[in-house]
Write a protein that holds these residues in place. Structure first.
Motif, PDB file in Angstrom:
ATOM      1  N   PRO A 126       1.165  -1.292   0.636  1.00  0.00           N
ATOM      2  CA  PRO A 126      -0.133   0.519  -0.268  1.00  0.00           C
ATOM      3  C   PRO A 126       1.399   1.109   0.158  1.00  0.00           C
ATOM      4  O   PRO A 126       1.862   1.185   0.424  1.00  0.00           O
ATOM      5  CB  PRO A 126      -1.076  -0.182   1.213  1.00  0.00           C
ATOM      6  CG  PRO A 126      -0.121  -1.051   2.256  1.00  0.00           C
ATOM      7  CD  PRO A 126       0.404  -1.925   1.459  1.00  0.00           C
ATOM      8  N   ASP A 127       0.112   2.712   0.033  1.00  0.00           N
ATOM      9  CA  ASP A 127       1.097   3.501   0.115  1.00  0.00           C
ATOM     10  C   ASP A 127       1.455   3.973   0.758  1.00  0.00           C
ATOM     11  O   ASP A 127       3.008   4.238   0.162  1.00  0.00           O
ATOM     12  CB  ASP A 127      -0.252   4.822  -0.693  1.00  0.00           C
ATOM     13  CG  ASP A 127      -1.193   4.311  -1.804  1.00  0.00           C
ATOM     14  OD1 ASP A 127      -0.201   4.164  -2.592  1.00  0.00           O
ATOM     15  OD2 ASP A 127      -1.993   5.380  -1.612  1.00  0.00           O
ATOM     16  N   ALA A 128       1.428   3.664   2.462  1.00  0.00           N
ATOM     17  CA  ALA A 128       2.268   3.900   3.548  1.00  0.00           C
ATOM     18  C   ALA A 128       3.428   3.426   3.284  1.00  0.00           C
ATOM     19  O   ALA A 128       4.861   3.208   3.290  1.00  0.00           O
ATOM     20  CB  ALA A 128       1.474   4.209   4.083  1.00  0.00           C
ATOM     21  N   VAL A 129       3.340   1.973   2.834  1.00  0.00           N
ATOM     22  CA  VAL A 129       4.545   1.255   2.488  1.00  0.00           C
ATOM     23  C   VAL A 129       5.536   1.565   1.281  1.00  0.00           C
ATOM     24  O   VAL A 129       7.025   1.630   1.117  1.00  0.00           O
ATOM     25  CB  VAL A 129       4.412  -0.382   2.555  1.00  0.00           C
ATOM     26  CG1 VAL A 129       5.734  -1.596   2.320  1.00  0.00           C
ATOM     27  CG2 VAL A 129       3.153  -0.827   3.470  1.00  0.00           C
ATOM     28  N   THR A 130       4.896   1.671   0.495  1.00  0.00           N
ATOM     29  CA  THR A 130       5.097   2.248  -0.874  1.00  0.00           C
ATOM     30  C   THR A 130       6.659   3.116  -0.964  1.00  0.00           C
ATOM     31  O   THR A 130       7.409   3.196  -1.036  1.00  0.00           O
ATOM     32  CB  THR A 130       4.294   2.466  -1.878  1.00  0.00           C
ATOM     33  OG1 THR A 130       4.236   1.897  -2.411  1.00  0.00           O
ATOM     34  CG2 THR A 130       5.231   3.408  -3.202  1.00  0.00           C
ATOM     35  N   GLY A 131       5.835   5.026  -0.084  1.00  0.00           N
ATOM     36  CA  GLY A 131       6.753   5.941   0.405  1.00  0.00           C
ATOM     37  C   GLY A 131       7.985   5.714   1.264  1.00  0.00           C
ATOM     38  O   GLY A 131       9.003   6.163   0.854  1.00  0.00           O
ATOM     39  N   ALA A 132       8.120   4.303   1.986  1.00  0.00           N
ATOM     40  CA  ALA A 132       9.130   3.792   2.754  1.00  0.00           C
ATOM     41  C   ALA A 132      10.087   3.442   2.104  1.00  0.00           C
ATOM     42  O   ALA A 132      11.294   3.806   1.643  1.00  0.00           O
ATOM     43  CB  ALA A 132       8.742   3.349   4.309  1.00  0.00           C
ATOM     44  N   VAL A 133       9.174   2.263   1.611  1.00  0.00           N
ATOM     45  CA  VAL A 133      10.747   1.586   0.340  1.00  0.00           C
ATOM     46  C   VAL A 133      11.062   2.491  -0.128  1.00  0.00           C
ATOM     47  O   VAL A 133      12.195   2.496  -0.760  1.00  0.00           O
ATOM     48  CB  VAL A 133       9.202   0.306  -0.504  1.00  0.00           C
ATOM     49  CG1 VAL A 133      10.632  -0.411  -0.999  1.00  0.00           C
ATOM     50  CG2 VAL A 133       8.250  -0.493   0.349  1.00  0.00           C
ATOM     51  N   ARG A 134      10.565   3.546  -1.076  1.00  0.00           N
ATOM     52  CA  ARG A 134      10.782   4.471  -1.910  1.00  0.00           C
ATOM     53  C   ARG A 134      11.705   5.482  -1.729  1.00  0.00           C
ATOM     54  O   ARG A 134      13.319   4.990  -1.561  1.00  0.00           O
ATOM     55  CB  ARG A 134      10.007   5.722  -2.514  1.00  0.00           C
ATOM     56  CG  ARG A 134      10.649   6.736  -3.453  1.00  0.00           C
ATOM     57  CD  ARG A 134       8.992   7.483  -4.213  1.00  0.00           C
ATOM     58  NE  ARG A 134       8.030   6.898  -4.441  1.00  0.00           N
ATOM     59  CZ  ARG A 134       8.060   6.936  -5.903  1.00  0.00           C
ATOM     60  NH1 ARG A 134       9.680   7.118  -6.576  1.00  0.00           N
ATOM     61  NH2 ARG A 134       7.042   5.931  -6.806  1.00  0.00           N
ATOM     62  N   ARG A 135      11.788   5.664  -0.197  1.00  0.00           N
ATOM     63  CA  ARG A 135      12.552   6.300   0.619  1.00  0.00           C
ATOM     64  C   ARG A 135      13.358   5.923   0.848  1.00  0.00           C
ATOM     65  O   ARG A 135      15.536   6.298   0.896  1.00  0.00           O
ATOM     66  CB  ARG A 135      12.486   7.399   1.590  1.00  0.00           C
ATOM     67  CG  ARG A 135      11.177   8.260   0.922  1.00  0.00           C
ATOM     68  CD  ARG A 135      11.088   9.068   2.916  1.00  0.00           C
ATOM     69  NE  ARG A 135      10.701   7.930   4.019  1.00  0.00           N
ATOM     70  CZ  ARG A 135       9.088   8.144   3.630  1.00  0.00           C
ATOM     71  NH1 ARG A 135       8.315   8.641   2.389  1.00  0.00           N
ATOM     72  NH2 ARG A 135       8.331   7.123   4.876  1.00  0.00           N
ATOM     73  N   ALA A 136      13.680   4.096   1.205  1.00  0.00           N
ATOM     74  CA  ALA A 136      14.712   3.221   1.443  1.00  0.00           C
ATOM     75  C   ALA A 136      15.118   3.176   0.418  1.00  0.00           C
ATOM     76  O   ALA A 136      16.607   3.147   0.239  1.00  0.00           O
ATOM     77  CB  ALA A 136      13.926   2.691   2.362  1.00  0.00           C
ATOM     78  N   SER A 137      15.212   3.224  -0.105  1.00  0.00           N
ATOM     79  CA  SER A 137      15.614   2.644  -1.610  1.00  0.00           C
ATOM     80  C   SER A 137      16.610   3.579  -2.744  1.00  0.00           C
ATOM     81  O   SER A 137      17.912   3.060  -2.572  1.00  0.00           O
ATOM     82  CB  SER A 137      14.982   1.821  -3.199  1.00  0.00           C
ATOM     83  OG  SER A 137      14.090   2.717  -3.576  1.00  0.00           O
TER      84      SER A 137
END
Length: 368
Positions: A126-137
């Protein structure tokens, strides 16, 4: 440039039999470099690909979020430990193994930035996870690329993206190149007949991974008011939705599925125009393959396609989100196919993998 080629260990998390821009580039560079008398062993995640003596699979596990990809256990086989240069085609598992090898042997590390991994975060959750994954990557990519001695990007636009990450390592654009021995104009009539494609109306097509981020639904929206047949080659997570949308829009769209690489020159040659709406390309290799076969491209003026497509010479651009503009670009490309196709043929040497390897060898030698 055939003498004294350095030995280069290539590390990649994506390799055959998976077909995408990274696997194509790594395998084609490997073949071309070896053909010149050099040594470029490839380290990749173990799969059902049958390796030759210069390909070295390492233990891997299925990647749970994306079918067809595997996660490798970071390791460097003994067969690559005498490399003069390490070339990482990934910032993740096997890229990390390549970095460790370069550090241990005190040899240069080159990293090619093929794919902005943050763009694929939507497949994780979901979006909340997507944002965290994007920043971490993005943080991880910056950390990894700053450990390289040289970062290569397939286009000038992608070089800017790497700079925007805050990477301080020298970054240079180096197009991956097209195998122009394979991708050349052929008679596409047999391909049309074999796949029951009409011959009495223009054929517009795309081949590659059917990912949502590539906005392939825009091809169907643009074709809705055009008297054309659309042919999609390839497969991916968006295919079912694309088929449903084609039916809803009443567009004559044919989904050909995965095409063998040997069939691709005939596919490109059978097209009157290649349609490419993806704004996330780092090079847009399939556009160059189409050009090498004499087929012009109507594509979005975003990402690497801004420079891969020479507007008015090898196809036409349209601005992102402008569906009427996309429709006009397809019409103009179809109307001017003869002139644009001749320009594509004239550019074959400039986009060849041979030219790419010439430039790559220069970069390796400069580091040594």
């Amino acid at each position: 440039m055939t003498e004294d080629l350095p030995t280069v260990a290539a590390f990649t998390d994506s390799y055959l039999p998976t077909v995408n821009g990274v696997t194509y580039t790594v395998s084609t560079w490997h073949e071309e470099y070896q053909a010149r008398g050099g040594s470029m062993p490839v380290v990749y995640p173990r799969s059902d690909h049958e390796p030759d003596e210069t390909e070295h699979p390492v233990s891997s596990l299925p990647f749970p979020f994306y079918d067809g990809y595997r996660m490798a256990i970071p390791s460097a086989p003994d067969e690559v430990r005498d490399a003069d240069v390490v070339h990482a085609h990934t910032p993740f598992a096997l890229g990390l193994a390549g970095w460790r090898l370069a550090e241990q042997n005190d040899v240069p590390l080159v990293a090619t930035y093929h794919t902005p991994t943050a763009e694929y975060a939507t497949y994780v959750g979901p979006d909340a996870v997507t944002g965290a994954v994007r920043r971490a990557s993005e943080r991880w990519e910056r950390w990894f690329l700053d450990r390289a001695d040289l970062v290569l990007t397939p286009s000038e636009r992608t070089k800017e993206d790497v700079r925007d990450l805050g990477v301080e390592t020298p970054v240079e654009p180096l197009p991956n190149g097209v195998d122009t021995e394979r991708f050349r104009p052929v008679d596409g009539a047999a391909f049309r007949e074999r796949h029951d494609l009409p011959t009495d109306r223009p054929l517009v097509g795309y081949t590659g991974r059917h990912g949502y981020e590539k906005r392939l639904s825009d091809v169907l929206a643009a074709a809705e008011e055009l008297d054309v047949t659309v042919a999609f080659g390839g497969d991916g997570p968006a295919r079912d939705d694309l088929e449903a949308e084609a039916e809803r829009r009443d567009v004559d769209a044919r989904f050909l599925g995965f095409l063998d690489r040997d069939d691709l020159p005939a596919f490109y040659s059978a097209l009157d125009a290649f349609a490419f709406p993806s704004p996330v390309e780092t090079e847009g290799l399939v556009a160059l393959e189409a050009n090498a076969c004499g087929t012009p491209v109507a594509g979005v003026n975003a990402g690497a396609l801004s420079e891969t497509i020479l507007d008015g010479e090898t196809g036409y651009h349209y601005e992102p989100g402008n569906l009427p503009g996309f429709r006009r670009a397809i019409r103009r490309t179809l109307d001017e196919k003869g002139r644009l196709g001749e320009n594509c043929i004239a550019r074959r040497d400039d986009i060849s993998v041979g030219r790419a390897i010439d430039n790559l060898v220069e970069r390796y030698r400069s580091l040594l």
